[in-house]
Design a protein around this motif. Structure first.
Motif, PDB file in Angstrom:
ATOM      1  N   PHE A 282      11.088  -2.435  -1.702  1.00 42.86           N
ATOM      2  CA  PHE A 282       9.721  -2.078  -2.092  1.00 42.86           C
ATOM      3  C   PHE A 282       9.040  -1.128  -1.104  1.00 42.86           C
TER       4      PHE A 282
ATOM      5  N   MET B 138       2.464  -9.515  -4.936  1.00 39.44           N
ATOM      6  CA  MET B 138       3.253  -8.685  -5.846  1.00 39.44           C
ATOM      7  C   MET B 138       3.801  -9.587  -6.949  1.00 39.44           C
ATOM      8  N   ASP B 139       3.338  -9.387  -8.178  1.00 43.28           N
ATOM      9  CA  ASP B 139       3.694 -10.231  -9.319  1.00 43.28           C
ATOM     10  C   ASP B 139       3.383 -11.693  -8.979  1.00 43.28           C
TER      11      ASP B 139
ATOM     12  N   ASN C 113       0.653   1.576  -1.411  1.00 35.57           N
ATOM     13  CA  ASN C 113       1.817   0.984  -2.061  1.00 35.57           C
ATOM     14  C   ASN C 113       1.738   1.131  -3.579  1.00 35.57           C
TER      15      ASN C 113
ATOM     16  N   PRO D  34      -2.687  -1.212  -6.257  1.00 37.66           N
ATOM     17  CA  PRO D  34      -1.746  -0.153  -5.852  1.00 37.66           C
ATOM     18  C   PRO D  34      -2.368   1.238  -6.006  1.00 37.66           C
TER      19      PRO D  34
ATOM     20  N   LYS E 226       3.346  -1.165  -5.726  1.00 38.31           N
ATOM     21  CA  LYS E 226       3.414  -2.459  -6.406  1.00 38.31           C
ATOM     22  C   LYS E 226       2.653  -3.563  -5.689  1.00 38.31           C
ATOM     23  N   LEU E 227       2.302  -3.351  -4.440  1.00 33.61           N
ATOM     24  CA  LEU E 227       1.632  -4.394  -3.674  1.00 33.61           C
ATOM     25  C   LEU E 227       0.126  -4.359  -3.896  1.00 33.61           C
TER      26      LEU E 227
END
Length: 277
Positions: free
Chosen positions: A102, A227-228, A145, A178, A147-148
């Protein structure tokens, strides 16, 4: 008259025999007398006899118990150390895999503007000097970032000039998605702060500089990365923004500080027991 012979002692029969034998065979006289040989060991050995085996004493049992306890302790230490090393190795592998997958990046901060609304030094009749300051600060933070998500706790803000505290304030917590930029507006103030002699001389000498009063902004908060469905633990972060200079406002018009050379640096603050790094 006839002479008589008187013997000095009675002759010994054994000595006479030995002397006679020595005269006949001189080699036989040189040999020592022979004695009967001792009984052979095989005559003393009994094959049906049970051999003697000493019973172990309490000392031997105690030594054996000590050796067993020491061996168990060594085994426990070895397996515990092996387990800890294995866990650390797996954590390092997982962290390296997460990083290369990532590519997480720390948040970036910058100073947009700083306005000095009020800056007053007053000396009372009891020779005490009071400082009153009011500032308007605008900061921007960016999440680079893809995805973070960064979740920030409430932020505490402080403005210093060398070792003198000028003003402080706060900002509510927020979430930075993000590739998102968040603007922070805050009013920092300090009312009638009593200064000592060293702080007064430091401020007066700094105000006489050509560039104006040097100021440093400190930002302290806690950050959580998400993240998710994965979440990290909250980690303390301190942002230090330096290279800011400002002048005292004249009248009611605020003075705008120079922020062209301002640079912000974010550092993690980890607390272990009573020490903060």
């Amino acid at each position: 008259m006839a002479d008589r012979v008187h013997p000095s002692a009675k002759p010994n029969g054994n000595a006479t025999n030995i002397a006679a034998a020595a005269a006949v065979n001189p080699k036989a006289a040189a040999k020592p007398p022979q004695f009967p040989p001792p009984a052979a060991k095989n005559q003393m050995y009994n094959p049906n006899r049970i051999p003697y085996r000493p019973t172990p004493t309490a000392y031997h049992r105690h030594n054996r118990r000590r050796c067993t306890c020491r061996r168990c302790f060594c085994f426990c230490c070895f397996w515990s150390l092996l387990l800890i090393c294995t866990v650390l190795l797996l954590a390092a592998i997982a962290g390296a895999g997460f990083y290369f997958l990532f590519r997480p990046k720390p948040p970036a901060f910058s100073v947009s503007s700083l306005k000095i609304i009020q800056f007053k030094l007053t000396t009372t009749s009891d020779d005490t000097t009071h400082l009153t300051v009011k500032l308007n600060l605008t900061l921007s933070t960016k999440n680079p970032n893809k995805k973070l998500i960064y979740n920030y706790d409430p932020i505490s803000l402080t403005v210093n000039s060398n070792s003198v505290l000028l003003a402080n304030g706060s900002f509510t917590g927020f979430s930075s998605g993000p590739n998102n930029i968040t603007i922070i507006h805050s009013t920092l103030s300090m009312a009638s702060q009593v200064l000592d002699a060293d702080s007064i001389s430091s401020l007066k000498s700094d105000l006489k500089r050509k560039n104006g009063l040097p100021m440093k902004i400190l930002l302290d908060t806690m950050v959580l990365a998400k993240m998710d469905k994965l979440k990290s633990k909250e980690v303390g972060i301190r942002v230090t923004c330096d290279g800011i200079h400002g002048r005292i406002p004249t009248g009611k018009t605020p003075a705008v500080a120079s922020t062209t050379n301002a640079k912000c640096k974010a550092d993690l603050r980890m607390k272990i027991l009573k020490w903060t790094f």
